[in-house]
Design an enzyme around this catalytic site. Structure first.
Site, PDB file in Angstrom:
ATOM      1  N   GLU A  42       0.886  -1.172   0.000  1.00 44.98           N
ATOM      2  CA  GLU A  42       0.000   0.000   0.000  1.00 44.98           C
ATOM      3  C   GLU A  42       0.919   1.217   0.000  1.00 44.98           C
ATOM      4  O   GLU A  42       1.558   1.514   1.011  1.00 44.98           O
ATOM      5  CB  GLU A  42      -0.896  -0.018   1.248  1.00 44.98           C
ATOM      6  CG  GLU A  42      -1.776   1.211   1.373  1.00 44.98           C
ATOM      7  CD  GLU A  42      -2.509   1.264   2.723  1.00 44.98           C
ATOM      8  OE1 GLU A  42      -2.846   0.210   3.296  1.00 44.98           O
ATOM      9  OE2 GLU A  42      -2.726   2.397   3.210  1.00 44.98           O
ATOM     10  N   ARG A  46       1.139   9.948   1.338  1.00 37.92           N
ATOM     11  CA  ARG A  46       1.716  10.834   2.349  1.00 37.92           C
ATOM     12  C   ARG A  46       2.995  11.472   1.841  1.00 37.92           C
ATOM     13  O   ARG A  46       3.463  12.455   2.384  1.00 37.92           O
ATOM     14  CB  ARG A  46       2.033  10.037   3.615  1.00 37.92           C
ATOM     15  CG  ARG A  46       0.820   9.799   4.456  1.00 37.92           C
ATOM     16  CD  ARG A  46       1.137   8.825   5.562  1.00 37.92           C
ATOM     17  NE  ARG A  46       0.041   7.909   5.689  1.00 37.92           N
ATOM     18  CZ  ARG A  46      -0.098   7.054   6.671  1.00 37.92           C
ATOM     19  NH1 ARG A  46       0.817   6.991   7.611  1.00 37.92           N
ATOM     20  NH2 ARG A  46      -1.140   6.261   6.715  1.00 37.92           N
ATOM     21  N   LYS A 130     -11.108  -1.206   5.938  1.00 38.62           N
ATOM     22  CA  LYS A 130      -9.893  -0.943   6.708  1.00 38.62           C
ATOM     23  C   LYS A 130     -10.365  -0.555   8.108  1.00 38.62           C
ATOM     24  O   LYS A 130     -11.367   0.154   8.248  1.00 38.62           O
ATOM     25  CB  LYS A 130      -9.122   0.210   6.065  1.00 38.62           C
ATOM     26  CG  LYS A 130      -7.940   0.713   6.888  1.00 38.62           C
ATOM     27  CD  LYS A 130      -7.061   1.649   6.068  1.00 38.62           C
ATOM     28  CE  LYS A 130      -6.029   2.314   6.966  1.00 38.62           C
ATOM     29  NZ  LYS A 130      -4.715   2.415   6.332  1.00 38.62           N
TER      30      LYS A 130
HETATM   31  C1  3PG Z   1      -1.809   3.275   8.152  1.00 37.20           C
HETATM   32  O1  3PG Z   1      -1.989   4.273   7.501  1.00 37.20           O
HETATM   33  O2  3PG Z   1      -2.373   2.215   7.852  1.00 37.20           O
HETATM   34  C2  3PG Z   1      -0.987   3.335   9.388  1.00 37.20           C
HETATM   35  O3  3PG Z   1      -0.329   4.549   9.508  1.00 37.20           O
HETATM   36  C3  3PG Z   1      -0.043   2.231   9.600  1.00 37.20           C
HETATM   37  O4  3PG Z   1       0.108   2.209  10.971  1.00 37.20           O
HETATM   38  P1  3PG Z   1       1.466   1.742  11.661  1.00 37.20           P
HETATM   39  O5  3PG Z   1       2.524   2.732  11.208  1.00 37.20           O
HETATM   40  O6  3PG Z   1       1.180   1.839  13.147  1.00 37.20           O
HETATM   41  O7  3PG Z   1       1.763   0.360  11.213  1.00 37.20           O
END
Ligand code: 3PG
Length: 215
Positions: A42, A46, A130
């Site tokens: 994914e 960002r 999600k």
């Molecule tokens: C996302 O967008 O799915 C999360 O930021 C991932 O979360 P994590 O960095 O705690 O794994």
């Protein structure tokens, strides 16, 4: 279930990636993930250039399933599709984006954590959600509680998932797969620690297999 969701479910984990230097890192990272048995990514919007990273991965590592994450606008959906993204992930549930993705025939995993979100997702005909941010929103206990009134959904928790709690999540039949950045942290990517990434993926796959066998 949609074929993309089936493939993600069979892999069990979805690396959530922020790439600062797509030209240098996208293809190496994709290969490292595939070598570790995790042929899915994914790639989040960002970082600028997410669409470039998606395109590079799709063109150079065709066995990889590549989606776009942190998609906040329909313009980003267009950019992602143009780059070759095979799925869209949004942090929240935005009805306009869900409908837009449907009109473009691309699957969307929209972030949902409340009964209201789930209810709207049901009305919109979504099948896999999600669940974000997972740990901070109540974790597995909340996911199980939500599945009582909404047994029709499978969920992909992300946020706070690590090698420590991955097995616990994946042994629950409501979970389609877990997303996370623990195997693709900024440190690992920026310092090009591809072997370490592959190792973390291998460990994740082992945990996923074991959890599913016992679950
Ligand atoms: C996302 O967008 O799915 C999360 O930021 C991932 O979360 P994590 O960095 O705690 O794994």
């Amino acid at each position: 279930m949609n074929i993309i969701s089936e493939k993600i479910m069979s892999i069990g984990v979805v690396p959530v990636i922020k790439l600062n230097n797509p030209e240098r890192d996208a293809v190496n990272l994709a290969k490292a993930l595939c070598d570790g048995g995790v042929p899915v990514a994914e790639v989040t919007f960002r970082a600028a250039g997410a669409d470039k990273a998606i395109k590079l991965m799709r063109e150079n590592v065709p066995e990889m399933l590549v989606g776009a994450g942190t998609v906040l606008t329909t313009e980003q959906v267009d950019k992602a599709i143009e780059a070759g993204a095979q799925f869209i992930v949004t942090p929240g549930l935005d009805e306009e984006i869900v409908k837009y993705c449907r009109s473009k025939d691309i699957i969307i995993y929209a972030g949902c954590t409340t009964p209201t979100d789930y209810h709207t997702a049901y009305r919109l005909g979504l099948e896999v959600l999600k669940f974000f941010p997972a740990e901070q929103s109540g974790g597995l206990a909340k996911i199980k509680a939500m599945s009582a009134p909404f047994p029709m959904f499978k969920v992909m928790p992300t946020g706070g998932i690590s090698l420590k709690n991955l097995g616990e999540y994946l042994s629950c039949p409501v979970i389609a797969a877990c997303g996370g950045s623990y195997m693709v942290t900024a440190d690992l990517i920026d310092n090009q620690k591809w072997d370490e990434i592959t190792e973390l993926c291998k460990k994740s796959v082992e945990i996923a297999k074991e959890a599913r066998n016992n679950g």
